[in-house]
Design an enzyme around this catalytic site. Sequence first.
Site: not given
Ligand SMILES: [Zn+2]
Length: 178
Positions: A45, A50, A92-93, A134-135, A138
């Site tokens: 995701g 991000q 998380c990226l 999660h997304e 953000h």
């Molecule tokens: Zn993340």
Amino acid sequence: MIREILIWPHPILKQQAQPVQAVDAGVRTLIRDMFETMYDARGVGLAAPQVGVLQRLIVLDTRARQPESKPLAMINPEIVERTGDTTYTEGCLSIPGEAEDVRRAETVVVQYLDEEGQPQRLHCEGLLAIAVQHEIDHLDGTVFVDHLSSLKRQFIRKRMLRRKEETAPTPASGVELR
Ligand SMILES: [Zn+2]
């Protein structure tokens, strides 16, 4: 085009994203770039903040765990139902190398606009339900470490800051930064 993924702590990752006003060619280009960036980084995701864009847009692909699912782009997503609760070890990226248990709803129903601007409603479970929560976090300036104790968060913050220092370009003039 692969975009740069911002690394936490970064001020943009703490900001509230704004609703997408029109699903136009620019939005579709951003979606394509976000998929490319997410696949390149081997994520499931990615949220627009991000990659430095403060718009309410996320992409997801949980097929590795849920073969019956499909790649999804969600514009202005909103969780309208939550049921149960579960714990999942999240990463998380934007916080590479870290993984911690986070408590979330087990299933969610999400409403969003698709790439054609059509309203959709989707029941999500398993990894997809976790990833959606999660997304969307953000988009509200929240990352998964915000769900942890402040002690754990501080440890991770220190590790990330050290990592940023190590990967920062060395000054050409030989000026000492530390
Ligand atoms: Zn993340």
